[in-house]
Scaffold this motif. Structure first.
Motif, PDB file in Angstrom:
ATOM      1  N   LEU A  44      45.227  26.786  27.592  1.00 16.21           N
ATOM      2  CA  LEU A  44      46.212  26.713  28.496  1.00 16.21           C
ATOM      3  C   LEU A  44      45.823  26.637  29.702  1.00 16.21           C
ATOM      4  O   LEU A  44      44.966  27.459  30.254  1.00 16.21           O
ATOM      5  N   THR A  92      54.529  32.212  30.372  1.00 16.09           N
ATOM      6  CA  THR A  92      55.115  31.600  31.545  1.00 16.09           C
ATOM      7  C   THR A  92      54.517  31.890  32.760  1.00 16.09           C
ATOM      8  O   THR A  92      54.458  31.445  33.857  1.00 16.09           O
ATOM      9  N   ILE A  97      53.667  25.432  32.898  1.00 16.91           N
ATOM     10  CA  ILE A  97      54.731  24.878  32.105  1.00 16.91           C
ATOM     11  C   ILE A  97      54.779  23.369  32.487  1.00 16.91           C
ATOM     12  O   ILE A  97      54.608  23.033  33.469  1.00 16.91           O
ATOM     13  N   PHE A 130      53.630  23.935  27.317  1.00 16.25           N
ATOM     14  CA  PHE A 130      52.575  24.215  28.468  1.00 16.25           C
ATOM     15  C   PHE A 130      51.390  23.103  28.321  1.00 16.25           C
ATOM     16  O   PHE A 130      51.078  22.414  27.350  1.00 16.25           O
TER      17      PHE A 130
END
Length: 182
Positions: A44, A92, A97, A130
């Motif tokens: 991510l 988060t 995001i 994400f």
């Protein structure tokens, strides 16, 4: 008259066989289940560094249309399911995001990935998407969505550069130059 009937039966039979073969090729033949090693790390994009970083996940199941390193169809065929031990709140605070996530359907036999359920959860705001890896291949981003129960999903989707170039338009400002094979 018999020759005409025979010709009609032959045409209908070959059309039916061709349809069944095409369905099989689209739904079953092109896809292969991937091992975690073949998928590599699911990442991510960090809010701190702006770069993809690995995160914790378990029980990975993934499919794609890659065989022995050769892509058999488009770059958006990747789908994955996994369990995420971190809470959505932790994720988060740590990772970027993504507002424009649209899960794509998976073959029906890959039953852990339900694009409708994921899409409805994203629309309702219960799932969070994400950015995983921007431009994993030209014009294609890897996206990860996490549901409140800890189920995670990953897929590839076209970004603005890919949508424009694959439609035959000029790439928007800020896009890298398309590769020769795009």
């Amino acid at each position: 008259m018999n020759a005409t009937r025979l010709a009609i039966v032959a045409i209908l039979g070959s059309a039916f066989f061709g349809g069944v073969l095409m369905y099989y090729q689209l739904v079953y033949a092109g896809y292969a289940e991937l091992t975690p090693a073949e998928v590599g790390e699911v990442q991510l994009v960090s809010v701190v560094s702006g770069e993809p970083e690995p995160f914790l996940y378990e029980n990975l199941k993934a499919i794609d249309t890659v065989e022995e390193g050769v892509r058999l169809s488009g770059a958006i065929s990747f789908r994955a399911c996994f369990d995420v031990p971190q809470s959505q709140a932790t994720l988060t605070e740590t990772f970027e995001i993504l507002d424009s996530a649209e899960p794509l359907n998976a073959p029906s036999w890959f039953d852990c990935f339900d694009a409708r359920e994921i899409g409805e959860a994203l629309e309702a705001g219960t799932a969070i998407a994400f950015m995983s890896e921007p431009n994993i291949s030209y014009g294609v981003d890897r996206v990860v969505a996490v549901l409140p129960d800890g189920r995670g999903f990953a897929w590839h989707q076209l970004n603005a550069c890919g949508e424009a170039v694959f439609d035959g338009d000029t790439a928007p400002d800020g896009c890298p130059a398309p590769s020769e094979d795009t």
